[in-house]
Design a protein around this motif. Sequence first.
Motif, PDB file in Angstrom:
ATOM      1  N   GLU A  37       3.013  -1.742   3.853  1.00 50.02           N
ATOM      2  CA  GLU A  37       2.106  -0.823   4.522  1.00 50.02           C
ATOM      3  C   GLU A  37       0.704  -0.851   3.918  1.00 50.02           C
ATOM      4  O   GLU A  37      -0.268  -0.468   4.567  1.00 50.02           O
ATOM      5  CB  GLU A  37       2.680   0.591   4.488  1.00 50.02           C
ATOM      6  CG  GLU A  37       3.915   0.739   5.380  1.00 50.02           C
ATOM      7  CD  GLU A  37       4.630   2.073   5.231  1.00 50.02           C
ATOM      8  OE1 GLU A  37       5.510   2.365   6.060  1.00 50.02           O
ATOM      9  OE2 GLU A  37       4.316   2.827   4.283  1.00 50.02           O
ATOM     10  N   CYS A  38       0.608  -1.308   2.665  1.00 48.97           N
ATOM     11  CA  CYS A  38      -0.703  -1.428   2.012  1.00 48.97           C
ATOM     12  C   CYS A  38      -1.233  -2.865   2.076  1.00 48.97           C
ATOM     13  O   CYS A  38      -2.235  -3.185   1.419  1.00 48.97           O
ATOM     14  CB  CYS A  38      -0.606  -0.970   0.556  1.00 48.97           C
ATOM     15  SG  CYS A  38      -0.338   0.797   0.354  1.00 48.97           S
ATOM     16  N   ASN A  39      -0.547  -3.712   2.831  1.00 51.14           N
ATOM     17  CA  ASN A  39      -0.965  -5.113   2.995  1.00 51.14           C
ATOM     18  C   ASN A  39      -1.059  -5.855   1.671  1.00 51.14           C
ATOM     19  O   ASN A  39      -1.991  -6.633   1.431  1.00 51.14           O
ATOM     20  CB  ASN A  39      -2.312  -5.183   3.735  1.00 51.14           C
ATOM     21  CG  ASN A  39      -2.213  -4.655   5.155  1.00 51.14           C
ATOM     22  OD1 ASN A  39      -1.289  -5.006   5.893  1.00 51.14           O
ATOM     23  ND2 ASN A  39      -3.172  -3.823   5.538  1.00 51.14           N
ATOM     24  N   LYS A  41       1.128  -8.432  -0.665  1.00 47.50           N
ATOM     25  CA  LYS A  41       2.237  -9.374  -0.560  1.00 47.50           C
ATOM     26  C   LYS A  41       3.272  -9.118  -1.644  1.00 47.50           C
ATOM     27  O   LYS A  41       2.953  -9.012  -2.830  1.00 47.50           O
ATOM     28  CB  LYS A  41       1.726 -10.813  -0.651  1.00 47.50           C
ATOM     29  CG  LYS A  41       2.799 -11.858  -0.392  1.00 47.50           C
ATOM     30  CD  LYS A  41       2.207 -13.262  -0.403  1.00 47.50           C
ATOM     31  CE  LYS A  41       3.296 -14.291  -0.113  1.00 47.50           C
ATOM     32  NZ  LYS A  41       2.737 -15.671  -0.112  1.00 47.50           N
ATOM     33  N   LYS A  60      -2.559  -9.234  -6.399  1.00 46.51           N
ATOM     34  CA  LYS A  60      -3.585  -8.662  -5.529  1.00 46.51           C
ATOM     35  C   LYS A  60      -4.870  -8.402  -6.296  1.00 46.51           C
ATOM     36  O   LYS A  60      -5.974  -8.701  -5.815  1.00 46.51           O
ATOM     37  CB  LYS A  60      -3.067  -7.355  -4.916  1.00 46.51           C
ATOM     38  CG  LYS A  60      -4.014  -6.722  -3.899  1.00 46.51           C
ATOM     39  CD  LYS A  60      -4.259  -7.633  -2.711  1.00 46.51           C
ATOM     40  CE  LYS A  60      -5.106  -6.974  -1.642  1.00 46.51           C
ATOM     41  NZ  LYS A  60      -5.480  -7.917  -0.558  1.00 46.51           N
ATOM     42  N   ASN A  69      -7.711  -2.106  -4.401  1.00 49.54           N
ATOM     43  CA  ASN A  69      -6.479  -2.060  -3.619  1.00 49.54           C
ATOM     44  C   ASN A  69      -5.281  -1.601  -4.453  1.00 49.54           C
ATOM     45  O   ASN A  69      -4.344  -1.004  -3.917  1.00 49.54           O
ATOM     46  CB  ASN A  69      -6.192  -3.419  -2.987  1.00 49.54           C
ATOM     47  CG  ASN A  69      -7.072  -3.668  -1.767  1.00 49.54           C
ATOM     48  OD1 ASN A  69      -7.161  -2.835  -0.876  1.00 49.54           O
ATOM     49  ND2 ASN A  69      -7.732  -4.818  -1.736  1.00 49.54           N
TER      50      ASN A  69
END
Length: 276
Positions: A37-39, A41, A60, A69
Motif C-alpha cells: 500500500e506504500c508502494n 517493494k 527503498k 518514504n
Amino acid sequence: MAIIKSLDLGSLESICKTLGETNNGLSGTEITKYLAECNIKDLQLNSTKWKRLYDALYSKQTEDRCSNNVLAFIKYVMRPSRHIHRKEWFENTRTELNYVLSFEGFELTESGELKQANKVQTFDEAEARAQNLRKTLLDRKIHPDVLAFCRAELLVDNYFHAVFEATKSIAEKIRVKTKLSSDGAELVEQAFSYKNKVPYLALNSLTTQSHQSEQNGFMHLLKGIFGTFRNTTAHAPKITWNIDEQDALDILSTVSLIHRKLDKVVEAKKMYEGQI
C-alpha cells in the motif's frame, strides 16, 4: 516536501525490529499489505519479519537517497485509527519507536504525525536523566506505581513522556477498581460523584460536610490532572509544555499522592451496606 536525509542504518534496524517484533509486532500478512500500500517493494529475502522489513526499507531508502518514504511508511503503519482495538500495543510501540526516532530528531505523536524533536546523541543522556530522577523520587518516598515511569526510553526527548505516562496510570487504577471503561473527567465523575447516588469509590464515609468536601476536592484534583495531561483531542500540553526535571519531580509527587489516596479508597456501595 523537503528531502529528509537518510536514517542511520542502526536506527533503521531498530525501527524494523520494533515493528516486526516476533511475538507482538506486525504479522507477516500485515507487513505484506502495508509495504504494498506504500508502494515499497517486498524483496522477501528473509522469512524473519523484521529482516523482511529492513530489506524493503533499506532498499527503498537507498534508491531514494533520502528517508521520506521510510518515514511515510512508519506514519502509515502507526495511524491511530488502524489500532483502535489494540491501544496498548499502539502506545507501547510508539514509545519504542520514539526512543529510536529521537536519535534522528523526530517524534511520533499520539495522532500518528511525525514532528521534529530535540536530537539525542547517546543513550547515556537518557539513562543519566532516568537515574537522577529515580534517585530523587526514591528520596521523596514516591509511590512505586510512579517509579515505573522513570525509564530512559521515556526521557530521551524530555520529561514530558514520563509525566504523561504516569498520569495515565491513575486512570488505569481507577478502571481496575471500578470496572468502568471510560477515561478522563467522565471516568472521575462516574467513579467519585456522590450527588443523588452512591459513588463507586469513596475516600471516607461521606457522612459529614468535611468528608464530602474532601471527596469533591479529590475529584477536582483528578480532573485537573487529566485536563492538563490527558486531553485526547488537542494534546496542546504535549506540544507547548517544556517540562524540566524540577517540573517533573513536582508533578510526579502529586501523582504519587493520588496513587496513595486511590490505594485507600473503598467501594462505597459495600460501605453503605455495612460490608466494610
